[in-house]
Design an enzyme around this catalytic site. Structure first.
Site, mmCIF file in Angstrom:
data_model
loop_
_atom_site.group_PDB
_atom_site.id
_atom_site.type_symbol
_atom_site.label_atom_id
_atom_site.label_comp_id
_atom_site.label_asym_id
_atom_site.label_seq_id
_atom_site.Cartn_x
_atom_site.Cartn_y
_atom_site.Cartn_z
ATOM 1 N N HIS A 198 0.844 -1.195 0.000
ATOM 2 C CA HIS A 198 0.000 0.000 0.000
ATOM 3 C C HIS A 198 0.880 1.246 0.000
ATOM 4 C CE1 HIS A 198 -3.978 -1.772 0.485
ATOM 5 N NE2 HIS A 198 -3.437 -2.651 1.315
ATOM 6 N N LYS A 244 14.036 -11.110 0.000
ATOM 7 C CA LYS A 244 15.083 -11.178 -1.019
ATOM 8 C C LYS A 244 15.184 -12.606 -1.542
ATOM 9 C CE LYS A 244 18.946 -12.001 2.159
ATOM 10 N NZ LYS A 244 20.270 -11.511 2.599
#
Length: 228
Positions: A126, A183
């Site tokens: 968001h 990651k």
């Protein structure tokens, strides 16, 4: 002599459970017939409590034998420039209860990926840059892409989140419960923690899972993993 085990299992089941199974079959047939999925494979099962938007279904690919447990949410954020598939679930994927896959750009789960309950996979976030505007009115970030390799296992409550670029989790990897992955990791990794770190890797020479030195780098060379 006839084994009593199957009879005991049948007797132990709630007889009203048959209505839930019928509802799931009817829901799967309804979605396949009326929703414009980019692909809808054979022997797919979508529990009747699952949530997905009809307009977004045209960006969803479900391969053969995909299973969606109760309360799974497949969310496609409309308005992206990507005109191709945005959620791709490979053959044999099993998505656990209350899990959410929310895609703005592209999320792919390879063959036989297994999700425990309450897993979140999200390739955007968001927007909150303007403190004078409600967050729900600011839209979402550009985000990135997520690719989960085949036969990965994502533990309960784990989060896979990509804010930009591409996040890839190599095949046959395991993500610990409640871990937050932000990651990429190579194939055959065991990762855990918040943020997630590499804790084990599979050594093909010794055929064992080897614990990684906690002081070592998280980035294990792919050539050591015999990924091909």
């Amino acid at each position: 002599m006839i084994s009593q085990q199957p009879m005991r299992r049948l007797a132990a089941e709630d007889p009203l459970g048959v209505f839930g199974r019928i509802a799931t079959k009817l829901n799967t047939a309804w979605l396949k017939t009326t929703y414009p999925f980019a692909r809808f494979g054979r022997r797919v099962s979508i529990h009747h409590s699952c949530d997905m938007n009809r307009g977004g279904s045209s960006y969803i690919e479900l391969a053969d034998e995909v299973y969606l447990a109760p309360d799974v949410w497949l969310n496609v954020v409309l308005g992206s420039e990507n005109s191709g598939p945005r959620i791709v679930l490979g053959q044999g994927c099993r998505i656990g209860r209350r899990s959410t896959i929310s895609s703005r750009n592209y999320i792919e789960l390879g063959r036989d990926v297994l999700l425990a309950p309450s897993v979140l996979i999200m390739d955007h976030n968001h927007q909150y840059s303007d403190p004078h505007v409600p967050i729900h009115a600011q839209g979402v970030t550009d985000g990135g892409r997520i690719i989960i390799g085949e036969n990965c296992w994502l533990g309960q409550g784990s989060v896979i989140s990509c804010g930009k670029g591409e996040l890839s989790l190599g095949r046959n990897s395991v993500v610990g419960a409640n871990s937050v992955v932000t990651k990429s990791f190579p194939p055959c990794s065991v990762i855990a923690g918040n943020p997630a770190r590499l804790v084990k890797r599979y050594d093909f020479d010794s055929r064992e899972w080897i614990r990684v030195n906690p002081t070592a780098s998280d980035e294990v060379p792919v050539r050591m993993m015999h990924a091909d």
